[in-house]
Design an enzyme around this catalytic site. Structure first.
Site, PDB file in Angstrom:
ATOM      1  N   LYS A  22       7.888  -4.612  -2.964  1.00 35.06           N
ATOM      2  CA  LYS A  22       7.325  -3.888  -4.116  1.00 35.06           C
ATOM      3  C   LYS A  22       6.559  -2.644  -3.689  1.00 35.06           C
ATOM      4  O   LYS A  22       6.594  -1.615  -4.368  1.00 35.06           O
ATOM      5  CB  LYS A  22       6.397  -4.820  -4.908  1.00 35.06           C
ATOM      6  CG  LYS A  22       7.114  -5.997  -5.562  1.00 35.06           C
ATOM      7  CD  LYS A  22       6.169  -6.843  -6.386  1.00 35.06           C
ATOM      8  CE  LYS A  22       5.165  -7.611  -5.556  1.00 35.06           C
ATOM      9  NZ  LYS A  22       5.779  -8.620  -4.670  1.00 35.06           N
ATOM     10  N   GLN A  56       2.138 -10.659  -5.525  1.00 33.93           N
ATOM     11  CA  GLN A  56       2.951 -11.878  -5.487  1.00 33.93           C
ATOM     12  C   GLN A  56       4.198 -11.730  -6.359  1.00 33.93           C
ATOM     13  O   GLN A  56       4.736 -10.639  -6.444  1.00 33.93           O
ATOM     14  CB  GLN A  56       2.112 -13.109  -5.874  1.00 33.93           C
ATOM     15  CG  GLN A  56       1.125 -13.539  -4.803  1.00 33.93           C
ATOM     16  CD  GLN A  56      -0.271 -13.016  -5.069  1.00 33.93           C
ATOM     17  OE1 GLN A  56      -0.674 -12.747  -6.180  1.00 33.93           O
ATOM     18  NE2 GLN A  56      -1.043 -12.882  -4.014  1.00 33.93           N
ATOM     19  N   GLY A 112       1.171 -13.190   8.787  1.00 31.84           N
ATOM     20  CA  GLY A 112       1.917 -13.080  10.036  1.00 31.84           C
ATOM     21  C   GLY A 112       2.904 -14.214  10.235  1.00 31.84           C
ATOM     22  O   GLY A 112       3.614 -14.266  11.247  1.00 31.84           O
ATOM     23  N   ASP A 115       7.008 -10.713  -1.455  1.00 26.47           N
ATOM     24  CA  ASP A 115       7.563 -10.018  -0.282  1.00 26.47           C
ATOM     25  C   ASP A 115       8.902  -9.335  -0.594  1.00 26.47           C
ATOM     26  O   ASP A 115       9.733  -9.153   0.294  1.00 26.47           O
ATOM     27  CB  ASP A 115       7.754 -10.980   0.904  1.00 26.47           C
ATOM     28  CG  ASP A 115       6.505 -11.776   1.216  1.00 26.47           C
ATOM     29  OD1 ASP A 115       5.430 -11.162   1.277  1.00 26.47           O
ATOM     30  OD2 ASP A 115       6.597 -13.006   1.391  1.00 26.47           O
ATOM     31  N   GLY A 132       0.079  -8.792   0.221  1.00 32.03           N
ATOM     32  CA  GLY A 132       0.243  -7.706   1.181  1.00 32.03           C
ATOM     33  C   GLY A 132       1.419  -6.821   0.838  1.00 32.03           C
ATOM     34  O   GLY A 132       2.508  -7.308   0.562  1.00 32.03           O
ATOM     35  N   HIS A 133       1.190  -5.526   0.795  1.00 32.63           N
ATOM     36  CA  HIS A 133       2.256  -4.540   0.620  1.00 32.63           C
ATOM     37  C   HIS A 133       2.240  -3.605   1.821  1.00 32.63           C
ATOM     38  O   HIS A 133       1.170  -3.243   2.308  1.00 32.63           O
ATOM     39  CB  HIS A 133       2.038  -3.699  -0.641  1.00 32.63           C
ATOM     40  CG  HIS A 133       2.219  -4.459  -1.913  1.00 32.63           C
ATOM     41  ND1 HIS A 133       1.809  -3.969  -3.133  1.00 32.63           N
ATOM     42  CD2 HIS A 133       2.766  -5.666  -2.157  1.00 32.63           C
ATOM     43  CE1 HIS A 133       2.099  -4.856  -4.079  1.00 32.63           C
ATOM     44  NE2 HIS A 133       2.676  -5.883  -3.510  1.00 32.63           N
TER      45      HIS A 133
END
Length: 435
Positions: A16, A226, A309, A13, A40-41
């Protein structure tokens, strides 16, 4: 040398996606080399809309870029199809002309996801995203997994694998009181979605190596998911992911020689964060300060997981951990750092705490130790820098930053020996200082 690798230096997080999006403008290929849809990006499009990506490389927003999902990735066909449809709904083209999926990547089968949910519901839960990542990785290691090539080679066999896996798991689901499912329908739906990916499936290793060996080689950006502390070998095991998240993982996850790697861009966040369990040496527990740091949780840069979330744990900048990440990722190469959320540092108040060392069993450590239990035994040693009051979100030149902000950046560079070439001062795609 034609490959630049971008990796997370902390716990994930770090932002990136935004820097990949920037670097993709000058790249011919953006290639994802590890992980699955558990990552997630978030990319902010030119019109201000945000695009949440989980497996598709961040270069998809650029019309000139080929995007590769490499052999080191783990594929949930249903989630990938849904992600592609979401991208298309935003007016972005996705076809075999700009997206290739490695035939040697591994498929996350339905029973892998149920296995993950079962584990997380019990005493052995590890804060997983329940995406089946650990399970598919274990099947891969035992050589009983299914590679993406089966989508083209034998869809009937794929349906049998999905169905048999669910049926073998059925007694366990019943014993735990989980809702019943129609195994045949779940397997059938799974294969239907998998078939929607046929046009993208190819030998990406061969294609990429061909491009790299041209007289004028393409410029490739290898995108890691990650981050360092989540690496299966070098992270805070067992609170890790199931793949290599370091620069070395790019060569394995894409099937390219290390001699092609030119630059390594390590991304760090001025206020590091973490989702899930595991030791966190510089974690902030002051509820008033946490509320002040988190700010408006509805904003695009809110600290909650893109995939889960969940609200993220926050911590002070940790130099010993950064030094270890840089050591493993290759500080002797052309390594640079990108720093995000400099604009958040102002929220600390008058003084900025920075962890410069650990104390563990009477010893002072400048570089973080190599195990989760050692991190648990470590106490942070802080130095404090003066903060600034000015709003910096509109600034695009380093020299125009408040002097205390410049000193903060210079201090981190001095402590790590690595130049900071990009600085995020806000969530929008243009809110970056490039040096």
């Amino acid at each position: 040398m034609a490959i630049d690798v971008i990796v997370g230096l902390q716990r994930g997080d770090e932002g990136k996606g935004r820097f990949v999006d920037m670097l993709a403008e000058d790249s011919n290929v953006v290639a994802r080399f590890n992980g699955g849809n558990n990552a997630g990006h978030t990319v902010v499009l030119p019109d201000g809309r945000d695009l949440a990506l989980h497996l598709v490389p961040s270069g998809i927003a650029h019309s000139h870029t080929m995007n590769i999902i490499g052999n080191g990735t783990l594929i949930n066909p249903i989630k990938l199809v849904e992600e592609i449809e979401d991208i298309k709904s935003k007016g972005i083209k996705v076809s075999r002309d700009n997206l290739k999926l490695s035939s040697a990547s591994h498929l996350i089968l339905p029973h892998h996801i149920y296995d993950d949910e079962i584990r997380e519901a019990g005493a052995g839960g590890q804060g997983s995203t329940k995406s089946g990542i650990a399970q598919v990785s274990s099947y891969k290691a035992m050589r009983t997994g299914a590679r993406t090539e089966i989508i083209k080679n034998s869809p009937k066999k794929l349906e049998e694998l999905a169905y048999d896996g669910l049926m073998a798991q059925k007694p366990l689901r019943e014993a735990l009181g989980l809702p019943s499912i129609n195994e045949k329908e779940v397997a059938k739906k799974y294969v239907e979605y998998a078939q929607m990916l046929r046009e993208y499936v190819t030998d990406t290793v061969f294609w990429l190596n061909q491009q790299l060996r041209k007289p004028k080689p393409v410029k490739v950006l290898a995108e890691g998911a990650q981050a360092f502390l989540l690496d299966i070998d070098h992270g805070m095991y067992p609170f890790t992911t199931s793949s290599s998240t370091t620069s070395g993982g790019a060569t394995i996850g894409l099937g390219v020689p290390p001699s092609f790697i030119k630059n390594i861009v390590g991304v760090a966040k001025a206020i590091q964060s973490h989702v899930g369990g595991g030791p966190f040496v510089t974690e902030i527990h002051d509820k008033k300060l946490l509320k002040q740091l988190h700010g408006d949780m509805k904003k695009i840069d809110a600290e909650k997981g893109t995939t889960t979330g969940r609200v993220r744990r926050l911590g002070y900048f940790d130099l010993p951990q950064i030094r270890r990440a840089q050591m493993v990722n290759g500080e002797e190469t052309n390594q640079v750092m990108a720093l995000s959320k400099l604009d958040w540092v102002q929220r600390f108040g008058d003084k900025i705490p920075i962890c410069v060392a650990y104390q563990r069993k009477g010893k002072t450590l400048k570089i973080a130790p190599d195990a989760a239990y050692k991190l648990d035994q470590s106490e942070p040693v802080y130095e404090y820098l003066p903060n600034w009051e000015e709003d910096i979100t509109h600034i695009r030149d380093f020299e125009k930053l408040p002097i205390n902000a410049q000193n903060y950046i210079n201090y981190i560079e001095h402590q790590t020996g690595i130049p900071i070439s990009m600085i995020g001062v806000g969530p929008q795609r243009d809110q970056v200082i490039t040096r």
